[in-house]
Design an enzyme around this catalytic site. Structure first.
Site, short mmCIF file in Angstrom:
data_model
loop_
_atom_site.label_atom_id
_atom_site.label_comp_id
_atom_site.label_asym_id
_atom_site.label_seq_id
_atom_site.Cartn_x
_atom_site.Cartn_y
_atom_site.Cartn_z
N GLY A 17 -2.90 69.47 75.67
CA GLY A 17 -4.21 69.87 75.15
C GLY A 17 -4.58 71.32 75.34
N ASN A 20 -4.11 73.73 73.24
CA ASN A 20 -4.74 74.20 71.99
C ASN A 20 -6.16 73.65 71.87
OD1 ASN A 20 -2.89 75.79 70.08
ND2 ASN A 20 -1.54 74.26 70.95
N ILE A 39 0.72 62.04 59.74
CA ILE A 39 -0.58 61.64 59.17
C ILE A 39 -0.34 60.76 57.95
CG2 ILE A 39 -2.74 62.48 58.18
CD1 ILE A 39 -2.32 63.08 61.18
N ASN A 96 -3.21 72.14 60.78
CA ASN A 96 -2.23 71.90 61.83
C ASN A 96 -1.77 73.25 62.38
OD1 ASN A 96 -0.23 70.34 63.35
ND2 ASN A 96 1.29 71.24 61.95
N HIS A 118 1.45 75.03 64.01
CA HIS A 118 2.90 74.82 64.20
C HIS A 118 3.46 76.03 64.94
CE1 HIS A 118 6.90 73.23 63.43
NE2 HIS A 118 7.26 74.46 63.12
#
Ligand code: GRF
Length: 203
Positions: free
Chosen positions: A12, A14, A94, A108, A110
């Site tokens: 977590g 981010n 997803i 998202n 990446h």
């Protein structure tokens, strides 16, 4: 006020960057209305709870098949009525019905400069192992919209990071997180909060 749901699977960091960005004003007019993880042990859930954010686990283990899990995940997301869904280290593919329900509303982060080192099988440390194996001198991170492919949606923001001679996958991952991911994910959310989705014009 932009209502954001953050989907997580791991530590977590981010998510924490988003929480901190809202707290210090780098992210305007935004509220994390919920955090969802597929992993009950994800420390990201603890980070959410420490910040008073509704944190729930929707685990595939609790459902008889993938379709039931996908249905429960979408139901949970809908329950938060988000304007934006942020995948922050979320290791679940997803489902198409969720992408159709939130077109151009899912982003998202990446850990590479897409289109390098992305797609099926490229996640977490594997991304940095591939970058080091290829011998690239620059890598980085990308924020992109999520479409029905894997890491194939429109790119919103990217930030480059130098690869050091003595890097290991771990040291490179850490620097990409610190210098790129934790910078551009809050930036992307702030711009969506201030400019909305469709007016998006990367400066
Ligand atoms: C990290 O590998 C990061 O590069 C990617 O997801 C993984 C977990 O990040 N985005 P986090 O600490 O759970 O945000």
């Amino acid at each position: 006020m932009l209502r954001v749901v953050v989907c997580v699977s791991g530590g977590g960091t981010n998510l924490q960057a988003i929480i901190d960005g809202i707290a210090d004003g780098r992210i305007a007019d935004t509220r994390i209305v919920g955090v969802i993880s597929n992993n009950a042990g994800a420390f990201a859930l603890e980070r959410a709870r420490r910040s008073g954010i509704d944190a729930v686990c929707v685990s595939p283990r609790d459902y008889e098949d993938r379709a039931a899990f996908h249905g429960a995940l979408l139901e949970r997301v809908n329950g938060f009525a988000p304007d934006l869904i942020v995948l922050a280290g979320f290791l679940v593919t997803i489902p198409p019905e969720m992408i159709r329900a939130y077109p151009n509303r899912i982003i998202n982060i990446h850990p590479s400069l897409i289109p390098s080192f992305c797609g099926v099988g490229y996640y977490g440390l594997k991304v940095h192992e591939a970058a080091l194996k290829r011998g690239v001198k620059v890598t980085g991170a990308t924020v992109h919209y999520v479409d029905e492919g894997t890491d194939t949606g429109p790119i919103l923001l990217q930030k480059s990071v130098e690869v050091h001679e003595d890097d290991t996958p771990k040291t490179l991952q850490r620097r990409v997180m610190e210098e790129a991911e934790w910078v551009i994910l809050p930036q992307a959310i702030d711009r969506i909060a201030r400019k909305g989705h469709m007016e998006w014009n990367p400066e």
